[in-house]
Design an enzyme around this catalytic site. Structure first.
Site, mmCIF file in Angstrom:
data_model
loop_
_atom_site.group_PDB
_atom_site.id
_atom_site.type_symbol
_atom_site.label_atom_id
_atom_site.label_comp_id
_atom_site.label_asym_id
_atom_site.label_seq_id
_atom_site.Cartn_x
_atom_site.Cartn_y
_atom_site.Cartn_z
ATOM 1 C CG ASP A 112 51.084 46.103 32.223
ATOM 2 O OD1 ASP A 112 50.478 45.143 32.748
ATOM 3 O OD2 ASP A 112 50.747 47.292 32.390
ATOM 4 C CG ASN A 144 53.640 33.867 39.403
ATOM 5 O OD1 ASN A 144 53.308 33.413 40.499
ATOM 6 N ND2 ASN A 144 54.526 34.851 39.278
ATOM 7 C CE1 TYR A 180 46.307 39.238 45.231
ATOM 8 C CE2 TYR A 180 45.422 38.166 47.188
ATOM 9 C CZ TYR A 180 46.312 38.180 46.124
ATOM 10 O OH TYR A 180 47.195 37.138 45.966
ATOM 11 C CE LYS A 231 45.836 36.488 42.761
ATOM 12 N NZ LYS A 231 46.699 35.966 41.679
HETATM 13 P P1 NAP Z 1 55.793 39.285 44.135
HETATM 14 O O1 NAP Z 1 56.914 38.751 44.928
HETATM 15 O O2 NAP Z 1 55.238 40.631 44.436
HETATM 16 O O3 NAP Z 1 56.208 39.232 42.558
HETATM 17 C C1 NAP Z 1 55.281 39.685 41.616
HETATM 18 C C2 NAP Z 1 55.779 39.351 40.239
HETATM 19 O O4 NAP Z 1 54.767 39.746 39.298
HETATM 20 C C3 NAP Z 1 57.033 40.115 39.863
HETATM 21 O O5 NAP Z 1 57.826 39.290 39.044
HETATM 22 C C4 NAP Z 1 56.492 41.303 39.080
HETATM 23 O O6 NAP Z 1 57.401 41.828 38.113
HETATM 24 C C5 NAP Z 1 55.329 40.642 38.361
HETATM 25 N N1 NAP Z 1 54.324 41.595 37.902
HETATM 26 C C6 NAP Z 1 53.629 42.509 38.628
HETATM 27 N N2 NAP Z 1 52.812 43.212 37.819
HETATM 28 C C7 NAP Z 1 52.991 42.722 36.571
HETATM 29 C C8 NAP Z 1 52.451 43.045 35.310
HETATM 30 N N3 NAP Z 1 51.552 44.031 35.152
HETATM 31 N N4 NAP Z 1 52.885 42.355 34.207
HETATM 32 C C9 NAP Z 1 53.812 41.379 34.338
HETATM 33 N N5 NAP Z 1 54.363 41.034 35.509
HETATM 34 C C10 NAP Z 1 53.954 41.695 36.612
HETATM 35 O O7 NAP Z 1 54.541 38.290 44.172
HETATM 36 P P2 NAP Z 1 54.408 36.750 44.614
HETATM 37 O O8 NAP Z 1 54.108 36.716 46.063
HETATM 38 O O9 NAP Z 1 55.515 35.948 44.056
HETATM 39 O O10 NAP Z 1 53.042 36.396 43.877
HETATM 40 C C11 NAP Z 1 52.982 35.612 42.695
HETATM 41 C C12 NAP Z 1 51.536 35.198 42.479
HETATM 42 O O11 NAP Z 1 51.108 34.409 43.589
HETATM 43 C C13 NAP Z 1 50.561 36.363 42.389
HETATM 44 O O12 NAP Z 1 49.564 36.090 41.427
HETATM 45 C C14 NAP Z 1 49.945 36.417 43.770
HETATM 46 O O13 NAP Z 1 48.682 37.020 43.760
HETATM 47 C C15 NAP Z 1 49.890 34.943 44.104
HETATM 48 N N6 NAP Z 1 49.818 34.657 45.535
HETATM 49 C C16 NAP Z 1 50.808 35.039 46.380
HETATM 50 C C17 NAP Z 1 50.688 34.731 47.741
HETATM 51 C C18 NAP Z 1 51.753 35.111 48.725
HETATM 52 O O14 NAP Z 1 51.526 34.927 49.934
HETATM 53 N N7 NAP Z 1 52.894 35.609 48.313
HETATM 54 C C19 NAP Z 1 49.567 34.050 48.212
HETATM 55 C C20 NAP Z 1 48.571 33.676 47.308
HETATM 56 C C21 NAP Z 1 48.716 33.982 45.967
HETATM 57 P P3 NAP Z 1 58.486 43.006 38.511
HETATM 58 O O15 NAP Z 1 59.524 42.317 39.350
HETATM 59 O O16 NAP Z 1 59.002 43.463 37.195
HETATM 60 O O17 NAP Z 1 57.729 44.032 39.279
#
Ligand code: NAP
Length: 260
Positions: free
Chosen positions: A65, A92, A158, A162
């Site tokens: 975590d 990430n 959120y 960011k």
């Molecule tokens: P996602 O599909 O929800 O995946 C989240 C990932 O983070 C998973 O691998 C999860 O692990 C891991 N995670 C969550 N809490 C954690 C913790 N406490 N310690 C370690 N790992 C943790 O998210 P995503 O959309 O790929 O987002 C990735 C990044 O991009 C994030 O920082 C998000 O804020 C940013 N982002 C996303 C978007 C979008 O539209 N998707 C837009 C802007 C920015 P588990 O699988 O084990 O739960």
């Protein structure tokens, strides 16, 4: 052809799914040994590792975590035992809980601060002493266009975390530049992942269509769109770039003017 991060060691947090998964696979394909961090979904992380190994690369899954400093430190120690060092850190891992000023839940706020903000600090503090010693390092933080101030409903806390990631990127870059370490951020727009579909709520496809219409390129992003940008910033091609925030959002038309 030489691979772009050949022989490097990368730690990608939150690499079991979404953007982190695509990034881990891309860095591995370009020659890096990869530490595939996850929080809970060990099986998904192991699948990423299997995929890397099937392609002839090196990887292992490391549960931690990122919101807990002790867990991050032991993950980094484990990574150094396995691969000798960490050259590239991709911060990430991130979570998004809904909420506005009047509706946000304090426990959710604390969790977002722990993962999205303190996670970046914990990982940075754990990997940088080794980078400083070797006078080499690449840190790429995944922020969000939310950090610049989007009007997407229910994302106030959120967005605040960011915005903090963007500021931390610049401060880390200032502090670490003299040691040969670059620190940059990527601000993704809407990327098709579990997080995005959860944010979209009920009618995911309708919401994604609406978001796609706001982009000059008329589509939402894919995790690979972010992975390629990370690869560039993590490579030696970007060795004179630091303290920058690269927006990867397909060109959002709603950011062109204040008049809408
Ligand atoms: P996602 O599909 O929800 O995946 C989240 C990932 O983070 C998973 O691998 C999860 O692990 C891991 N995670 C969550 N809490 C954690 C913790 N406490 N310690 C370690 N790992 C943790 O998210 P995503 O959309 O790929 O987002 C990735 C990044 O991009 C994030 O920082 C998000 O804020 C940013 N982002 C996303 C978007 C979008 O539209 N998707 C837009 C802007 C920015 P588990 O699988 O084990 O739960």
């Amino acid at each position: 052809m030489s691979r772009r991060v050949d022989g490097k060691v990368a730690l990608v947090t939150g690499a079991s799914r979404g953007v982190g998964r695509a990034t881990a696979l891309r860095l591995a394909r370009e020659g890096a040994a990869v530490v595939v961090n996850y929080a809970q979904r060990e099986k998904d992380a192991r699948q990423v590792v299997d995929e890397v190994r099937a392609g002839g690369g090196e990887a292992f899954a490391a549960g931690a975590d990122v919101g807990r400093e002790a867990a991050v430190r032991s993950m980094v120690e484990q990574a150094v035992r396995r691969f000798g060092r960490i050259d590239i850190l991709v911060n990430n891992a991130g979570i998004s809980h809904p909420g506005n000023l009047l509706t946000l839940d304090e426990a959710a706020l604390d969790e977002m601060i722990a993962v999205n903000l303190k996670g970046v600090i914990h990982c940075g503090r754990a990997v940088t002493p080794g980078m400083i010693e070797r006078r080499y390092g690449r840190i790429v933080n995944i922020a969000s266009i939310a950090g610049f101030g989007t009007a997407l409903a229910d994302t106030t806390p959120y967005a605040a975390t960011k915005a903090a990631v963007i500021t931390l990127t610049k401060r880390f870059a200032l502090e670490l530049g003299p040691h040969g370490i670059t620190v940059n951020a990527i601000s993704p727009g809407f990327i098709r992942t579990d997080m995005a579909t959860a944010m979209a709520g009920g009618d995911t496809e309708a919401m994604l269509d609406a978001v796609a219409r706001k982009a000059m390129l008329r589509r939402v992003g894919l995790p690979e769109d972010i992975a390629y940008a990370v690869l560039f910033l993590a490579s030696d091609e970007a060795s004179f770039i630091s303290a920058q925030v690269l927006t990867v959002d397909g060109g959002r038309m709603d950011f062109l003017s204040h008049s809408g």
